[in-house]
Design an enzyme around this catalytic site. Sequence first.
Site, PDB file in Angstrom:
ATOM      1  N   ASN A 140      19.473  17.504  18.358  1.00  0.00           N
ATOM      2  CA  ASN A 140      18.563  18.331  17.553  1.00  0.00           C
ATOM      3  C   ASN A 140      17.230  17.608  17.426  1.00  0.00           C
ATOM      4  O   ASN A 140      17.069  16.486  17.907  1.00  0.00           O
ATOM      5  CB  ASN A 140      19.177  18.653  16.178  1.00  0.00           C
TER       6      ASN A 140
ATOM      7  N   ASP B  88      26.717  19.820  13.837  1.00  0.00           N
ATOM      8  CA  ASP B  88      27.880  20.431  13.193  1.00  0.00           C
ATOM      9  C   ASP B  88      29.090  20.487  14.131  1.00  0.00           C
ATOM     10  O   ASP B  88      30.220  20.535  13.687  1.00  0.00           O
ATOM     11  CB  ASP B  88      27.536  21.846  12.710  1.00  0.00           C
TER      12      ASP B  88
ATOM     13  N   LYS C 191      30.484  13.561  35.575  1.00  0.00           N
ATOM     14  CA  LYS C 191      29.397  14.535  35.544  1.00  0.00           C
ATOM     15  C   LYS C 191      29.860  15.906  36.063  1.00  0.00           C
ATOM     16  O   LYS C 191      30.496  15.977  37.117  1.00  0.00           O
ATOM     17  CB  LYS C 191      28.231  14.002  36.388  1.00  0.00           C
TER      18      LYS C 191
ATOM     19  N   ASP D 123      32.429  16.381   8.254  1.00  0.00           N
ATOM     20  CA  ASP D 123      31.261  16.416   7.372  1.00  0.00           C
ATOM     21  C   ASP D 123      31.224  15.082   6.621  1.00  0.00           C
ATOM     22  O   ASP D 123      32.040  14.837   5.724  1.00  0.00           O
ATOM     23  CB  ASP D 123      31.342  17.601   6.406  1.00  0.00           C
TER      24      ASP D 123
ATOM     25  N   PHE E 239      21.028  15.984   1.895  1.00  0.00           N
ATOM     26  CA  PHE E 239      19.807  16.725   2.204  1.00  0.00           C
ATOM     27  C   PHE E 239      20.189  18.146   2.602  1.00  0.00           C
ATOM     28  O   PHE E 239      21.281  18.377   3.116  1.00  0.00           O
ATOM     29  CB  PHE E 239      19.043  16.055   3.353  1.00  0.00           C
TER      30      PHE E 239
ATOM     31  N   LYS F 292      29.819  20.603  -1.244  1.00  0.00           N
ATOM     32  CA  LYS F 292      30.072  19.268  -0.683  1.00  0.00           C
ATOM     33  C   LYS F 292      30.442  18.256  -1.772  1.00  0.00           C
ATOM     34  O   LYS F 292      30.944  17.188  -1.486  1.00  0.00           O
ATOM     35  CB  LYS F 292      28.838  18.787   0.092  1.00  0.00           C
TER      36      LYS F 292
HETATM   37  N1  CTP Z   1      25.950  16.240   6.882  1.00  0.00           N
HETATM   38  C1  CTP Z   1      26.893  15.280   7.162  1.00  0.00           C
HETATM   39  N2  CTP Z   1      27.824  15.496   8.146  1.00  0.00           N
HETATM   40  C2  CTP Z   1      27.821  16.655   8.844  1.00  0.00           C
HETATM   41  C3  CTP Z   1      26.844  17.644   8.556  1.00  0.00           C
HETATM   42  C4  CTP Z   1      25.934  17.409   7.581  1.00  0.00           C
HETATM   43  O1  CTP Z   1      26.888  14.221   6.530  1.00  0.00           O
HETATM   44  N3  CTP Z   1      28.710  16.839   9.794  1.00  0.00           N
HETATM   45  C5  CTP Z   1      25.001  16.022   5.787  1.00  0.00           C
HETATM   46  C6  CTP Z   1      23.577  15.861   6.206  1.00  0.00           C
HETATM   47  O2  CTP Z   1      23.259  14.503   6.429  1.00  0.00           O
HETATM   48  C7  CTP Z   1      22.843  16.418   5.001  1.00  0.00           C
HETATM   49  C8  CTP Z   1      23.755  17.493   4.476  1.00  0.00           C
HETATM   50  O3  CTP Z   1      25.032  17.167   4.989  1.00  0.00           O
HETATM   51  O4  CTP Z   1      22.727  15.455   3.983  1.00  0.00           O
HETATM   52  C9  CTP Z   1      23.345  18.898   4.797  1.00  0.00           C
HETATM   53  O5  CTP Z   1      23.698  19.254   6.044  1.00  0.00           O
HETATM   54  P1  CTP Z   1      23.524  20.744   6.608  1.00  0.00           P
HETATM   55  O6  CTP Z   1      23.737  20.615   8.076  1.00  0.00           O
HETATM   56  O7  CTP Z   1      22.250  21.324   6.147  1.00  0.00           O
HETATM   57  O8  CTP Z   1      24.652  21.488   5.861  1.00  0.00           O
HETATM   58  P2  CTP Z   1      25.772  22.416   6.397  1.00  0.00           P
HETATM   59  O9  CTP Z   1      26.928  22.156   5.522  1.00  0.00           O
HETATM   60  O10 CTP Z   1      25.954  22.204   7.843  1.00  0.00           O
HETATM   61  O11 CTP Z   1      25.233  23.841   6.060  1.00  0.00           O
HETATM   62  P3  CTP Z   1      24.409  24.896   6.948  1.00  0.00           P
HETATM   63  O12 CTP Z   1      24.375  24.361   8.358  1.00  0.00           O
HETATM   64  O13 CTP Z   1      25.161  26.115   6.762  1.00  0.00           O
HETATM   65  O14 CTP Z   1      23.047  24.926   6.327  1.00  0.00           O
END
Ligand code: CTP
Length: 397
Positions: A208, A276, A286, A304, A323, A341
Amino acid sequence: MLANKHILLIVGGGIAAFKSLDLVRRLREQGARVTPVLTKAGAEFVTPLSLSALSASKVYQDLFNLTDEAEMGHIELSRAADLIVVAPATADVMAKMAGGHANDLASTLLLATDKRVLIAPSMNVRMWEHPATQRNLATLRNDGILVIGPNEGDMACGEYGPGRMAEVPEIIAAIDGALADGPLKGKHVLVTSGPTHEPIDPVRYIANRSSGAQGTAIAKALAALGADVTFVTGPADVPPPMDVTVVKVQTAAEMLKAVKAAGNVDAAVFAAAVADWHVANAGDSKIKKDGSGLPKLEFAENPDILATVSQMTKGRPKLVVGFAAETDDVIANATAKRKRKQCDWIVANDVSPETGIMGGSENAVTLISADGAESWPRMSKDAVAATLADRIAEALA
Ligand code: CTP
């Protein structure tokens, strides 16, 4: 404040070197111990004997000196002090530092040290204003080097402008500041930062656009308040800060492992843009265009990390900060995310393209806590980091 502090003072070759003799005296008056290192050029301006007499210490001059190495190796010398001060820091010393050179004792110590470094630049005004010196200055600041001065005024060379070394009381105040015990002294804080890369095969990955700028700024701000920071970073665009423990990872799974390995922490800030999903059927070799059609990637959810740490039953950090990058209903979505969370705070920001925040140098955030939502004015990412670090210090006090 300076009592029993140990300063390694590197004296470079400039006319301001004579002020360093006074600096040694004033530091010792305040109870500090000073170990001088004199560069070859510095020795043209002050003698080792005067430095030695004033500091009541041996003066180190040579990189390849068997007697010195037998007494104290140069690596040990670079780490024995509480702070390294370079005064005067000439254009040449700054260039060597910025370029990572190690071709004499001073530059080697500066490259090998794990301590903070404060420089007091001193040079002719044209040399100071030269793009090369300004480029080096920016690099050094970015590396976490502290800078005091130079001042503007009449110069020994007859010109007028910025380039005069800061006065001794100013340098002492900067040393005091650098050695001050910040409010996070003794606290261990974990910061995750950057994107993660999830492999498709050994050469391709899913990523990303996170640059790691905000996470890096937060780690720097926490370290500046005295925290012992473990910085777990994915492959970011910006270099990691100098005065933190850096753990580099690629994937979300590796990031979780590194977070767990960091051990007990007082606070954890999850600024990483963790992918995610990962590719469940990532290839060991490859993927080739062999005529058998398009590759079929299967995705699986990543752990997560924020939720895992927030929901720990044993050893949960006192403060867990997540965040949330949102494009719609920022406060409502971020508030729901905090609940889901189970972290203590969410730093929410609107990353809609029209805000220019993603990839930009500014940020406009709302801090969501159990007390509600508090929107901060738009400011630089560094200022957001400093404000957040102050709030974390208050929460851990
Ligand atoms: N985060 C994490 N581990 C993951 C995904 C996210 O620790 N696998 C943490 C990020 O570092 C951030 C927070 O979770 O602090 C928010 O992540 P975000 O991707 O915005 O949240 P999601 O739960 O994925 O929600 P959405 O994608 O629906 O906005």
